[in-house]
Design an enzyme around this catalytic site. Structure first.
Site, PDB file in Angstrom:
ATOM      1  NE  ARG A 189      -3.103  -6.940   5.904  1.00 62.54           N
ATOM      2  CZ  ARG A 189      -2.260  -6.030   5.409  1.00 62.54           C
ATOM      3  NH1 ARG A 189      -2.663  -5.211   4.442  1.00 62.54           N
ATOM      4  NH2 ARG A 189      -1.038  -5.922   5.882  1.00 62.54           N
TER       5      ARG A 189
ATOM      6  CD  GLN B  37      -3.094   0.721   2.222  1.00 57.82           C
ATOM      7  OE1 GLN B  37      -3.146  -0.353   2.805  1.00 57.82           O
ATOM      8  NE2 GLN B  37      -3.935   1.704   2.484  1.00 57.82           N
TER       9      GLN B  37
ATOM     10  CD  GLN C  96       1.784  -8.399   6.166  1.00 61.71           C
ATOM     11  OE1 GLN C  96       0.650  -8.008   5.969  1.00 61.71           O
ATOM     12  NE2 GLN C  96       2.493  -9.048   5.256  1.00 61.71           N
TER      13      GLN C  96
ATOM     14  CG  LEU D  41      -2.166  -4.997   0.165  1.00 64.52           C
ATOM     15  CD1 LEU D  41      -1.867  -5.159  -1.310  1.00 64.52           C
ATOM     16  CD2 LEU D  41      -3.039  -6.148   0.663  1.00 64.52           C
TER      17      LEU D  41
END
Length: 408
Positions: free
Chosen positions: A117, A11, A251, A93
């Site tokens: 998410r 991202q 993560q 991501l």
């Protein structure tokens, strides 16, 4: 054959118009966008090509968009080069894209996962008041020392990404980021804000991570077609479902160890890396620490010409003879559950010899098998696996990639 890794950005790499040219030229790209649209209920092409930047920056929208662009880029790469990656890695991501391309996640499932998410991450980020920023040209140890000078814990940001020896990403509330920006400015160092909507990869995501774990536990994970490097641990994922779930949960709250991930790829004797769309951020990071390493980006026209060239394919791609050799290796590696000696000789050993003799003959004549010979050899391999009492799913490579190639 040389070994190649594929890389997927995370991202912040999104931009309006990403993948538009390839969408117009290649049916496989359009198909991928259409699959995403059908799954999510909105036009993914319109979002990526003509949508407002503000909407594209919303995490629950950004993450499915980047996943779609990454998978479309991977499918195009495979179609045009017929190269089998030796490994894959994704930044934040991008790791979901890597897992999808490796066959661990179904595309539709991955789209829904990353949309949720993104939603949970924004929800957990103090009503969207968190932010992230990259700090370049200063070593990690010095950044840590500067951050530790902030005594008030609520005003102390977290190191979210160790991107390279020369770039760190910080994450925190707006107040915390403002505080550290003032300290860095006094040291002559500037921060560059990222296009994200929250304080990701920080303890601020703990609530989101707990909720997301429940979603992950209900997801079906497949087998790996090729290894994926976890950027939390900077080593290949384990095969167990729980290992995948915990890595993806962690993560959200822990830093991305991208510099260590690159080192892991080199330690696995990777000869080159190709960054798939969008942008070429990861290629630049690779070149920062390993300037002579062959790292390419499909978004760079010169790199693209190299990657799609016949010479590159010859160096990194599988010839049809290589595929037959993989068939033999697969036939041997599949666990045998056939205890009938005569049946084993007739349905395992004899068919194996057929493929082996074909390969020896082709090597002697320096020739390539025909498509018909490949089809027949693939059928023989399937029969061997079944005769050994195993299931086809137990040999994901090279069957999957071979069937993709033969179906085109």
């Amino acid at each position: 054959m040389k070994r190649l890794a594929v890389l997927f950005p995370g991202q912040g790499s999104q931009y309006n118009g990403m993948m538009r040219e390839n969408y117009d030229l290649y049916p496989i790209v359009r198909q991928t966008f259409e699959e995403a649209s059908d799954t999510l209920g909105y036009d993914m092409a319109t979002l990526c090509f003509d949508g407002e930047e503000e909407r594209l920056a919303q995490s629950e929208v950004t993450q499915p968009a980047l996943l779609t662009v990454g998978l479309a880029s991977f499918r195009l790469f495979v179609q045009e080069t017929q190269i089998q990656p030796t490994a894959a890695a994704g930044h934040s991501l991008g790791e979901y894209t890597a897992l999808t391309c490796a066959g661990v996640l179904k595309f539709a499932d991955a789209l829904q996962l990353v949309r949720e998410r993104g939603r949970l991450m924004v929800k957990a980020s103090t009503s969207g008041l968190g932010r992230m920023a990259a700090v370049s040209g200063i070593h990690a140890d010095k950044i840590i020392r500067i951050v530790e000078r902030i005594e008030n814990g609520s005003k102390r940001p977290t190191i979210a990404c160790f991107n390279s020896s020369q770039q760190i990403v910080l994450s925190g509330t707006i107040e915390a980021m403002t505080t550290v920006e003032e300290l860095l400015s006094a040291e002559g160092v500037k921060m560059s804000s990222l296009k994200v909507s929250g304080a990701f990869h920080s303890p601020h995501m703990a609530t989101a991570a707990d909720e997301f774990e429940d979603l992950l536990s209900r997801c079906l994970f497949g087998k790996f077609d090729f290894p994926v490097i976890s950027n939390i641990e900077a080593k290949p994922y384990g095969m167990e479902t729980e290992d995948i779930i915990q890595n993806l949960k962690r993560q959200m709250t822990e830093p991305v160890h991208w510099r260590q991930t690159m080192a892991c790829l080199l330690n696995r004797s990777i000869d080159a890396a190709v960054e798939l769309a969008p942008r070429k951020t990861l290629t630049r990071l690779f070149k920062t620490d390993y300037p002579s390493f062959p790292a390419y980006s499909l978004e760079d026209q010169a790199d693209r010409e190299i990657v799609f060239s016949s010479s590159f394919k010859a160096e990194y791609g599988y010839s049809h003879r290589d595929m037959l050799a993989q068939y033999l290796a697969t036939a041997v590696s599949v666990r045998n559950r056939c205890l009938d000696y005569q049946a084993y000789q007739e349905y395992v050993v004899a068919p194996y010899r057929q493929i082996e003799n074909l390969l020896l003959s082709l090597e002697r004549d320096n020739a390539e098998p025909s498509i018909d010979q490949l089809h027949k050899a693939l059928t023989v391999l399937k029969n061997i696996v079944l005769a050994k009492g195993a299931a086809e799913e137990e040999y994901p490579y090279p069957r999957i990639e071979m069937e993709r190639m033969l179906s085109r």
